[in-house]
Design an enzyme around this catalytic site. Structure first.
Site, PDB file in Angstrom:
ATOM      1  N   GLY A  11      24.188 -12.668  21.609  1.00 57.15           N
ATOM      2  CA  GLY A  11      23.219 -12.336  21.207  1.00 57.15           C
ATOM      3  C   GLY A  11      21.939 -12.263  22.399  1.00 57.15           C
ATOM      4  O   GLY A  11      21.736 -12.428  23.655  1.00 57.15           O
ATOM      5  N   ASP A  34      30.029 -17.402  21.685  1.00 55.48           N
ATOM      6  CA  ASP A  34      29.588 -16.603  21.113  1.00 55.48           C
ATOM      7  C   ASP A  34      30.307 -16.481  19.562  1.00 55.48           C
ATOM      8  O   ASP A  34      30.907 -17.017  19.744  1.00 55.48           O
ATOM      9  CB  ASP A  34      29.338 -14.913  21.340  1.00 55.48           C
ATOM     10  CG  ASP A  34      28.265 -14.600  20.925  1.00 55.48           C
ATOM     11  OD1 ASP A  34      26.695 -14.655  20.793  1.00 55.48           O
ATOM     12  OD2 ASP A  34      28.877 -13.600  20.038  1.00 55.48           O
ATOM     13  N   THR A  77      17.458 -21.378  15.878  1.00 51.91           N
ATOM     14  CA  THR A  77      17.953 -20.928  15.100  1.00 51.91           C
ATOM     15  C   THR A  77      17.127 -20.436  14.224  1.00 51.91           C
ATOM     16  O   THR A  77      17.177 -22.205  13.426  1.00 51.91           O
ATOM     17  CB  THR A  77      19.402 -20.461  14.393  1.00 51.91           C
ATOM     18  OG1 THR A  77      20.034 -20.713  16.056  1.00 51.91           O
ATOM     19  CG2 THR A  77      19.901 -19.642  14.207  1.00 51.91           C
ATOM     20  N   ALA A 102      13.720 -26.196  16.909  1.00 47.51           N
ATOM     21  CA  ALA A 102      12.046 -25.838  16.868  1.00 47.51           C
ATOM     22  C   ALA A 102      12.324 -24.103  16.207  1.00 47.51           C
ATOM     23  O   ALA A 102      12.930 -23.535  16.944  1.00 47.51           O
ATOM     24  CB  ALA A 102      11.555 -25.323  18.043  1.00 47.51           C
ATOM     25  N   SER A 103      11.418 -24.053  15.428  1.00 46.46           N
ATOM     26  CA  SER A 103      11.500 -22.774  15.007  1.00 46.46           C
ATOM     27  C   SER A 103      10.670 -21.603  16.086  1.00 46.46           C
ATOM     28  O   SER A 103      11.235 -20.746  15.432  1.00 46.46           O
ATOM     29  CB  SER A 103      10.606 -22.429  13.325  1.00 46.46           C
ATOM     30  OG  SER A 103       9.874 -22.924  14.024  1.00 46.46           O
ATOM     31  N   HIS A 132       7.335  -8.611  13.739  1.00 47.02           N
ATOM     32  CA  HIS A 132       8.620  -8.739  14.405  1.00 47.02           C
ATOM     33  C   HIS A 132       8.557  -7.383  14.300  1.00 47.02           C
ATOM     34  O   HIS A 132       9.342  -6.884  13.564  1.00 47.02           O
ATOM     35  CB  HIS A 132       9.750  -9.709  13.589  1.00 47.02           C
ATOM     36  CG  HIS A 132       9.593 -10.742  14.234  1.00 47.02           C
ATOM     37  ND1 HIS A 132       8.001 -12.000  12.960  1.00 47.02           N
ATOM     38  CD2 HIS A 132       9.927 -11.971  14.726  1.00 47.02           C
ATOM     39  CE1 HIS A 132       8.073 -13.318  13.547  1.00 47.02           C
ATOM     40  NE2 HIS A 132       9.002 -13.165  14.670  1.00 47.02           N
ATOM     41  N   HIS A 133      10.487  -7.015  15.199  1.00 48.07           N
ATOM     42  CA  HIS A 133      11.445  -5.964  15.393  1.00 48.07           C
ATOM     43  C   HIS A 133      11.867  -5.986  14.198  1.00 48.07           C
ATOM     44  O   HIS A 133      11.847  -7.214  13.659  1.00 48.07           O
ATOM     45  CB  HIS A 133      12.175  -6.496  16.999  1.00 48.07           C
ATOM     46  CG  HIS A 133      12.817  -7.563  16.501  1.00 48.07           C
ATOM     47  ND1 HIS A 133      13.658  -7.990  16.143  1.00 48.07           N
ATOM     48  CD2 HIS A 133      12.742  -9.115  16.684  1.00 48.07           C
ATOM     49  CE1 HIS A 133      14.253  -8.776  15.856  1.00 48.07           C
ATOM     50  NE2 HIS A 133      13.853 -10.102  17.005  1.00 48.07           N
ATOM     51  N   LYS A 136      15.281  -8.227  13.601  1.00 46.78           N
ATOM     52  CA  LYS A 136      15.336  -9.707  12.978  1.00 46.78           C
ATOM     53  C   LYS A 136      16.263  -9.603  11.473  1.00 46.78           C
ATOM     54  O   LYS A 136      15.485  -8.820  10.502  1.00 46.78           O
ATOM     55  CB  LYS A 136      13.869  -9.633  12.608  1.00 46.78           C
ATOM     56  CG  LYS A 136      13.638 -11.021  12.661  1.00 46.78           C
ATOM     57  CD  LYS A 136      12.198 -12.175  12.299  1.00 46.78           C
ATOM     58  CE  LYS A 136      11.978 -13.308  12.041  1.00 46.78           C
ATOM     59  NZ  LYS A 136      13.198 -13.891  12.374  1.00 46.78           N
TER      60      LYS A 136
HETATM   61  N1  NDP Z   1      12.908 -20.352  18.215  1.00 47.80           N
HETATM   62  C1  NDP Z   1      12.776 -19.524  18.998  1.00 47.80           C
HETATM   63  O1  NDP Z   1      11.442 -19.879  19.625  1.00 47.80           O
HETATM   64  C2  NDP Z   1      13.006 -18.079  18.195  1.00 47.80           C
HETATM   65  C3  NDP Z   1      14.248 -17.964  17.611  1.00 47.80           C
HETATM   66  N2  NDP Z   1      14.867 -17.066  17.235  1.00 47.80           N
HETATM   67  C4  NDP Z   1      16.083 -17.221  16.173  1.00 47.80           C
HETATM   68  O2  NDP Z   1      17.099 -16.978  17.160  1.00 47.80           O
HETATM   69  C5  NDP Z   1      17.723 -16.133  16.637  1.00 47.80           C
HETATM   70  C6  NDP Z   1      18.736 -15.162  16.973  1.00 47.80           C
HETATM   71  O3  NDP Z   1      18.384 -14.638  17.282  1.00 47.80           O
HETATM   72  P1  NDP Z   1      18.347 -13.070  18.310  1.00 47.80           P
HETATM   73  O4  NDP Z   1      19.478 -13.902  19.755  1.00 47.80           O
HETATM   74  O5  NDP Z   1      17.701 -12.295  18.185  1.00 47.80           O
HETATM   75  O6  NDP Z   1      19.634 -12.768  17.030  1.00 47.80           O
HETATM   76  P2  NDP Z   1      21.171 -12.093  18.157  1.00 47.80           P
HETATM   77  O7  NDP Z   1      21.548 -11.684  16.535  1.00 47.80           O
HETATM   78  O8  NDP Z   1      20.612 -10.285  18.804  1.00 47.80           O
HETATM   79  O9  NDP Z   1      21.759 -12.484  18.434  1.00 47.80           O
HETATM   80  C7  NDP Z   1      22.984 -13.747  17.786  1.00 47.80           C
HETATM   81  C8  NDP Z   1      24.747 -14.102  18.509  1.00 47.80           C
HETATM   82  O10 NDP Z   1      24.813 -15.100  17.526  1.00 47.80           O
HETATM   83  C9  NDP Z   1      25.519 -14.403  17.155  1.00 47.80           C
HETATM   84  N3  NDP Z   1      26.917 -15.347  16.421  1.00 47.80           N
HETATM   85  C10 NDP Z   1      27.397 -14.884  14.928  1.00 47.80           C
HETATM   86  N4  NDP Z   1      28.005 -16.237  14.144  1.00 47.80           N
HETATM   87  C11 NDP Z   1      28.366 -16.893  15.643  1.00 47.80           C
HETATM   88  C12 NDP Z   1      28.801 -17.825  15.418  1.00 47.80           C
HETATM   89  N5  NDP Z   1      29.595 -18.616  14.924  1.00 47.80           N
HETATM   90  N6  NDP Z   1      28.490 -19.113  16.717  1.00 47.80           N
HETATM   91  C13 NDP Z   1      28.478 -18.350  18.130  1.00 47.80           C
HETATM   92  N7  NDP Z   1      27.609 -17.219  17.780  1.00 47.80           N
HETATM   93  C14 NDP Z   1      27.741 -16.592  16.863  1.00 47.80           C
HETATM   94  C15 NDP Z   1      25.879 -13.036  16.866  1.00 47.80           C
HETATM   95  O11 NDP Z   1      27.197 -12.727  17.351  1.00 47.80           O
HETATM   96  P3  NDP Z   1      27.453 -11.112  16.450  1.00 47.80           P
HETATM   97  O12 NDP Z   1      26.154  -9.965  16.849  1.00 47.80           O
HETATM   98  O13 NDP Z   1      29.078 -10.760  17.133  1.00 47.80           O
HETATM   99  O14 NDP Z   1      27.664 -11.534  14.780  1.00 47.80           O
HETATM  100  C16 NDP Z   1      24.734 -12.646  18.083  1.00 47.80           C
HETATM  101  O15 NDP Z   1      25.535 -12.512  19.478  1.00 47.80           O
HETATM  102  C17 NDP Z   1      17.439 -15.923  15.076  1.00 47.80           C
HETATM  103  O16 NDP Z   1      17.288 -17.089  14.229  1.00 47.80           O
HETATM  104  C18 NDP Z   1      16.279 -15.634  15.401  1.00 47.80           C
HETATM  105  O17 NDP Z   1      15.011 -15.624  14.205  1.00 47.80           O
HETATM  106  C19 NDP Z   1      14.484 -15.609  18.137  1.00 47.80           C
HETATM  107  C20 NDP Z   1      13.543 -15.535  19.341  1.00 47.80           C
HETATM  108  C21 NDP Z   1      12.929 -16.867  19.448  1.00 47.80           C
HETATM  109  O1  LIG Z   2      13.669 -13.209  14.847  1.00 46.53           O
HETATM  110  C1  LIG Z   2      12.720 -13.894  16.493  1.00 46.53           C
HETATM  111  O2  LIG Z   2      12.629 -12.528  17.019  1.00 46.53           O
HETATM  112  C2  LIG Z   2      12.366 -14.879  16.003  1.00 46.53           C
HETATM  113  N1  LIG Z   2      12.241 -14.939  15.703  1.00 46.53           N
HETATM  114  C3  LIG Z   2      11.611 -16.688  15.436  1.00 46.53           C
HETATM  115  C4  LIG Z   2      11.163 -16.679  13.808  1.00 46.53           C
HETATM  116  O3  LIG Z   2      11.721 -16.337  13.029  1.00 46.53           O
HETATM  117  O4  LIG Z   2       9.930 -17.202  13.794  1.00 46.53           O
HETATM  118  C5  LIG Z   2      10.839 -16.834  16.341  1.00 46.53           C
HETATM  119  C6  LIG Z   2      10.288 -15.779  16.862  1.00 46.53           C
HETATM  120  O5  LIG Z   2       9.009 -15.310  15.823  1.00 46.53           O
HETATM  121  C7  LIG Z   2      10.764 -15.252  16.718  1.00 46.53           C
END
Ligand code: NDP
Ligand SMILES: O=C(O)C1=N[C@H](C(=O)O)C[C@H](O)C1
Length: 246
Positions: A11, A34, A77, A102-103, A132-133, A136
């Site tokens: 991801g 993944d 996540t 951590a959110s 956000h983008h 999301k």
């Molecule tokens: N805490 C923080 O600082 C931040 C948090 N986030 C959060 O992180 C999360 C991920 O964001 P982002 O990377 O943009 O999302 P993406 O959709 O780009 O990535 C998620 C990945 O997880 C995979 N996935 C789905 N199901 C499973 C599973 N059961 N086991 C393992 N992998 C799996 C997906 O695969 P597939 O696409 O094939 O389903 C994909 O590759 C979101 O909840 C976002 O809000 C994001 C940025 C910062």
């Molecule tokens: O999905 C994102 O990109 C992000 N997700 C987290 C959230 O839902 O707060 C953290 C950050 O905002 C980026």
């Protein structure tokens, strides 16, 4: 060398975490899992810490599986609730492993949440805008939900009444989501990454606390900090701020 696994490795965040771990002198990336990859001790390949960035619908199950497989877990996540936290805490206790949820790992967001919590009891009105983008999947953002909980709690503890709001007619939901009295507005716009504004108002004055994560690399210092520290934080820890001297 700290051995690290990344779950959600394909991801947007997972790929960035893999690069950050590979660039860290004190870490070794030993597993990349993944969707479709079972979480087993074998697949984790000797990892001491797993970093989990997947999707809200699967994160809880992943965390339980990771703890049971014998690794400490750093979770980014979104979608976690008090009930989910309680279940993770129980599994962490049973397995003797640690988990941080951590959110937001961005330091600008950590301080936004902290400053908003401090300021919230001193202002009549508080609202949150998260931007956000458009890729999301969840709204409001986890960060906005966490901010709202902190603001509500701080105002409740201080005996501050709800923000004034004369709205009677809002058939289209223009006032946004109402999280325990705090309105949260979610913007999805191409070109944005992750941003939040907390607006606080009093008669004749306004405070705007704003943070901008312009790219995903901005979350990496916080993620690596957590990977380095998780061993020393028994059970469940909620929020990166608990691992910082603030
Ligand atoms: N805490 C923080 O600082 C931040 C948090 N986030 C959060 O992180 C999360 C991920 O964001 P982002 O990377 O943009 O999302 P993406 O959709 O780009 O990535 C998620 C990945 O997880 C995979 N996935 C789905 N199901 C499973 C599973 N059961 N086991 C393992 N992998 C799996 C997906 O695969 P597939 O696409 O094939 O389903 C994909 O590759 C979101 O909840 C976002 O809000 C994001 C940025 C910062
Ligand atoms: O999905 C994102 O990109 C992000 N997700 C987290 C959230 O839902 O707060 C953290 C950050 O905002 C980026």
């Amino acid at each position: 060398m700290k051995k690290v696994a990344v779950v959600g490795a394909a991801g947007r965040m997972g790929r960035t975490v893999c690069e950050a771990v590979n660039s860290a002198d004190d870490m070794e990336l030993v597993a990349q899992l993944d969707a479709g990859d079972p979480i087993t001790a074998h697949n984790l390949n000797g990892a001491e810490v797993a970093v989990e960035f997947t999707v809200p619908t699967v994160s809880e199950d992943n965390v339980h599986a990771l703890l049971k497989a014998g690794v400490n877990v750093v979770v980014g996540t979104t979608g976690w609730t008090a009930e989910k936290h309680a279940r993770a805490q129980k599994t962490a206790k049973e397995t003797g492993k640690n988990v941080l949820i951590a959110s937001n790992f961005g330091l600008s967001a950590v301080f936004t949440m902290l400053f908003a919590e401090k300021a919230a009891p001193y202002f009549e009105s508080v609202e949150i805008i998260e931007l956000h983008h458009p890729d999301k999947v969840d709204a409001p953002s986890g960060t906005a939900a966490t901010t709202a909980v902190a603001v509500v709690e701080a105002r409740k503890n201080a005996g501050v009444p709800a923000s004034p709001d004369a709205t009677e007619l809002d058939p289209k939901g223009a006032r946004g989501a109402n999280l325990d009295g705090v309105h949260v507005h979610a913007v999805r716009l191409r070109g944005l990454n992750a941003h939040e504004e907390v607006l606080l108002g009093n008669p004749g004055e306004q405070l705007v606390i704003r943070q901008d994560s312009f790219n995903r690399e901005s979350f990496m210092p916080g993620v690596l900090l957590a990977v380095r520290q998780i061993e020393d934080y028994p059970g469940l820890t909620i929020g990166l701020d608990k691992m910082m001297d603030i």
